[in-house]
Design a protein around this motif. Structure first.
Motif, PDB file in Angstrom:
ATOM      1  N   GLY A  12       2.498  -9.447  52.987  1.00 59.39           N
ATOM      2  CA  GLY A  12       2.014  -9.476  54.359  1.00 59.39           C
ATOM      3  C   GLY A  12       1.003  -8.390  54.628  1.00 59.39           C
ATOM      4  O   GLY A  12       1.278  -7.202  54.463  1.00 59.39           O
ATOM      5  N   VAL A  15      -0.426  -5.249  60.250  1.00 55.18           N
ATOM      6  CA  VAL A  15      -0.502  -3.797  60.377  1.00 55.18           C
ATOM      7  C   VAL A  15       0.565  -3.143  59.491  1.00 55.18           C
ATOM      8  O   VAL A  15       0.297  -2.182  58.753  1.00 55.18           O
ATOM      9  CB  VAL A  15      -0.341  -3.357  61.847  1.00 55.18           C
ATOM     10  N   ASP A  38      -1.225 -11.784  50.762  1.00 51.34           N
ATOM     11  CA  ASP A  38      -1.341 -12.466  52.070  1.00 51.34           C
ATOM     12  C   ASP A  38      -2.063 -13.789  51.858  1.00 51.34           C
ATOM     13  O   ASP A  38      -2.798 -13.958  50.893  1.00 51.34           O
ATOM     14  CB  ASP A  38      -2.112 -11.613  53.090  1.00 51.34           C
ATOM     15  N   ARG A  39      -1.835 -14.701  52.809  1.00 52.93           N
ATOM     16  CA  ARG A  39      -2.510 -15.995  52.715  1.00 52.93           C
ATOM     17  C   ARG A  39      -3.938 -15.938  53.241  1.00 52.93           C
ATOM     18  O   ARG A  39      -4.735 -16.815  52.991  1.00 52.93           O
ATOM     19  CB  ARG A  39      -1.726 -17.049  53.501  1.00 52.93           C
ATOM     20  N   PRO A  47      -4.253  -5.659  67.605  1.00 51.23           N
ATOM     21  CA  PRO A  47      -4.266  -4.940  68.888  1.00 51.23           C
ATOM     22  C   PRO A  47      -5.647  -4.872  69.541  1.00 51.23           C
ATOM     23  O   PRO A  47      -5.750  -4.619  70.744  1.00 51.23           O
ATOM     24  CB  PRO A  47      -3.755  -3.537  68.511  1.00 51.23           C
ATOM     25  N   VAL A  81       3.147 -17.135  50.287  1.00 55.50           N
ATOM     26  CA  VAL A  81       4.455 -16.718  49.760  1.00 55.50           C
ATOM     27  C   VAL A  81       5.417 -17.881  50.001  1.00 55.50           C
ATOM     28  O   VAL A  81       5.697 -18.240  51.140  1.00 55.50           O
ATOM     29  CB  VAL A  81       4.968 -15.440  50.461  1.00 55.50           C
ATOM     30  N   ARG A 106       6.678  -7.521  54.674  1.00 50.39           N
ATOM     31  CA  ARG A 106       6.225  -7.503  56.071  1.00 50.39           C
ATOM     32  C   ARG A 106       5.596  -8.843  56.441  1.00 50.39           C
ATOM     33  O   ARG A 106       4.765  -8.900  57.341  1.00 50.39           O
ATOM     34  CB  ARG A 106       5.203  -6.367  56.297  1.00 50.39           C
ATOM     35  N   ALA A 107       5.971  -9.909  55.718  1.00 52.09           N
ATOM     36  CA  ALA A 107       5.374 -11.215  56.019  1.00 52.09           C
ATOM     37  C   ALA A 107       6.053 -11.847  57.237  1.00 52.09           C
ATOM     38  O   ALA A 107       5.449 -12.633  57.943  1.00 52.09           O
ATOM     39  CB  ALA A 107       5.432 -12.134  54.812  1.00 52.09           C
TER      40      ALA A 107
HETATM   41  C1  LIG Z   1      -3.006  -7.971  71.624  1.00 54.42           C
HETATM   42  C2  LIG Z   1      -2.032  -7.277  70.717  1.00 54.42           C
HETATM   43  C3  LIG Z   1      -1.741  -5.936  70.931  1.00 54.42           C
HETATM   44  C4  LIG Z   1      -0.813  -5.278  70.116  1.00 54.42           C
HETATM   45  N1  LIG Z   1      -0.545  -3.967  70.344  1.00 54.42           N
HETATM   46  C5  LIG Z   1       0.338  -3.334  69.543  1.00 54.42           C
HETATM   47  C6  LIG Z   1       0.664  -1.954  69.760  1.00 54.42           C
HETATM   48  O1  LIG Z   1       0.151  -1.311  70.672  1.00 54.42           O
HETATM   49  N2  LIG Z   1       1.568  -1.377  68.918  1.00 54.42           N
HETATM   50  C7  LIG Z   1       2.173  -2.081  67.908  1.00 54.42           C
HETATM   51  O2  LIG Z   1       2.982  -1.522  67.165  1.00 54.42           O
HETATM   52  N3  LIG Z   1       1.868  -3.369  67.685  1.00 54.42           N
HETATM   53  C8  LIG Z   1       0.989  -4.005  68.474  1.00 54.42           C
HETATM   54  N4  LIG Z   1       0.702  -5.331  68.247  1.00 54.42           N
HETATM   55  C9  LIG Z   1       1.388  -6.036  67.152  1.00 54.42           C
HETATM   56  C10 LIG Z   1       0.749  -5.670  65.819  1.00 54.42           C
HETATM   57  O3  LIG Z   1      -0.588  -6.112  65.720  1.00 54.42           O
HETATM   58  C11 LIG Z   1       1.494  -6.324  64.653  1.00 54.42           C
HETATM   59  O4  LIG Z   1       1.397  -7.719  64.735  1.00 54.42           O
HETATM   60  C12 LIG Z   1       2.946  -5.957  64.636  1.00 54.42           C
HETATM   61  O5  LIG Z   1       3.020  -4.546  64.567  1.00 54.42           O
HETATM   62  C13 LIG Z   1       3.658  -6.614  63.458  1.00 54.42           C
HETATM   63  O6  LIG Z   1       2.961  -6.321  62.272  1.00 54.42           O
HETATM   64  P1  LIG Z   1       3.472  -6.850  60.914  1.00 54.42           P
HETATM   65  O7  LIG Z   1       2.585  -6.285  59.848  1.00 54.42           O
HETATM   66  O8  LIG Z   1       4.929  -6.583  60.758  1.00 54.42           O
HETATM   67  O9  LIG Z   1       3.385  -8.444  60.975  1.00 54.42           O
HETATM   68  P2  LIG Z   1       2.165  -9.412  61.251  1.00 54.42           P
HETATM   69  O10 LIG Z   1       1.075  -8.754  62.020  1.00 54.42           O
HETATM   70  O11 LIG Z   1       2.780 -10.668  61.787  1.00 54.42           O
HETATM   71  O12 LIG Z   1       1.596  -9.704  59.785  1.00 54.42           O
HETATM   72  C14 LIG Z   1       2.245 -10.558  58.895  1.00 54.42           C
HETATM   73  C15 LIG Z   1       1.244 -10.933  57.791  1.00 54.42           C
HETATM   74  O13 LIG Z   1       1.955 -11.723  56.839  1.00 54.42           O
HETATM   75  C16 LIG Z   1       1.175 -12.853  56.494  1.00 54.42           C
HETATM   76  N5  LIG Z   1       2.116 -13.930  56.153  1.00 54.42           N
HETATM   77  C17 LIG Z   1       3.150 -14.390  56.890  1.00 54.42           C
HETATM   78  N6  LIG Z   1       3.811 -15.351  56.228  1.00 54.42           N
HETATM   79  C18 LIG Z   1       3.162 -15.496  55.027  1.00 54.42           C
HETATM   80  C19 LIG Z   1       3.378 -16.348  53.890  1.00 54.42           C
HETATM   81  N7  LIG Z   1       4.404 -17.216  53.828  1.00 54.42           N
HETATM   82  N8  LIG Z   1       2.528 -16.236  52.831  1.00 54.42           N
HETATM   83  C20 LIG Z   1       1.500 -15.345  52.858  1.00 54.42           C
HETATM   84  N9  LIG Z   1       1.249 -14.513  53.913  1.00 54.42           N
HETATM   85  C21 LIG Z   1       2.079 -14.590  54.975  1.00 54.42           C
HETATM   86  C22 LIG Z   1       0.318 -13.188  57.709  1.00 54.42           C
HETATM   87  O14 LIG Z   1      -0.872 -13.846  57.307  1.00 54.42           O
HETATM   88  C23 LIG Z   1       0.063 -11.787  58.291  1.00 54.42           C
HETATM   89  O15 LIG Z   1      -1.136 -11.230  57.805  1.00 54.42           O
HETATM   90  C24 LIG Z   1      -0.196  -5.998  69.048  1.00 54.42           C
HETATM   91  C25 LIG Z   1      -0.528  -7.346  68.814  1.00 54.42           C
HETATM   92  C26 LIG Z   1      -1.424  -7.994  69.635  1.00 54.42           C
HETATM   93  C27 LIG Z   1      -1.777  -9.451  69.360  1.00 54.42           C
END
Ligand SMILES: Cc1cc2nc3c(=O)[nH]c(=O)nc-3n(C[C@H](O)[C@H](O)[C@H](O)COP(=O)(O)OP(=O)(O)OC[C@H]3O[C@@H](n4cnc5c(N)ncnc54)[C@H](O)[C@@H]3O)c2cc1C
Length: 124
Positions: A12, A15, A38-39, A47, A81, A106-107
């Protein structure tokens, strides 16, 4: 995979995955490979989307190609994945098996049947 190297696979490129992979790459010796999966080809900084919506950012300034991370010593594997086996630390990515010594997940979304990305934990 090179058997002489310890392999860390990060699933994943949100962030969470990007920060984890970058921090691990900085801290680990070069005898460790860090592979980010990642895909999507582009990392999108979610954000900043509201700023894009109101015209205070351009699309190019909030996304960058994953391939750029290779300059920092990260390996990038594009693909879906499909399955995670946390005990074996093995992942199926678009039909290919990746073996890891450590697995960071983190996906978050559902991956394959009966295998939930968010529940995968790794570590020797
Ligand atoms: C407008 C906005 C404002 C935000 N503000 C904040 C903030 O102030 N503070 C904060 O902490 N967060 C904030 N967020 C959320 C932040 O951007 C992240 O989405 C969040 O922290 C979760 O991140 P993550 O890496 O866990 O998951 P995600 O961001 O959901 O990333 C998951 C990744 O995994 C990949 N993936 C999923 N399944 C598969 C698969 N089967 N095969 C291959 N790849 C896959 C996806 O393509 C993606 O790139 C905000 C989001 C938005 C939209």
């Amino acid at each position: 995979m090179d058997a002489a190297k310890t392999v860390v696979v990060v699933l994943g490129d949100g962030v969470g995955g990007l920060v984890a992979a970058s921090a691990l790459r900085r801290r680990l010796p070069c005898t460790h490979r860090v592979v980010l999966v990642d895909r999507k080809r582009e990392h999108l900084y979610a954000p900043s989307l509201p700023w894009l919506m109101v015209g205070l950012r351009k699309a190019v300034s909030i996304q960058q190609p994953l391939a750029r991370l290779q300059r920092k010593g990260l390996q990038v594997r594009l693909g879906e994945v499909e399955k995670i086996d946390p005990e074996a630390r093995r992942v199926a990515v678009s039909g290919e098996i990746l073996d890891a010594d450590y697995l960071v997940c983190r996906a978050r979304r559902r991956v394959g049947r009966g295998s939930r990305a968010g529940s995968a934990r790794g570590g020797a």
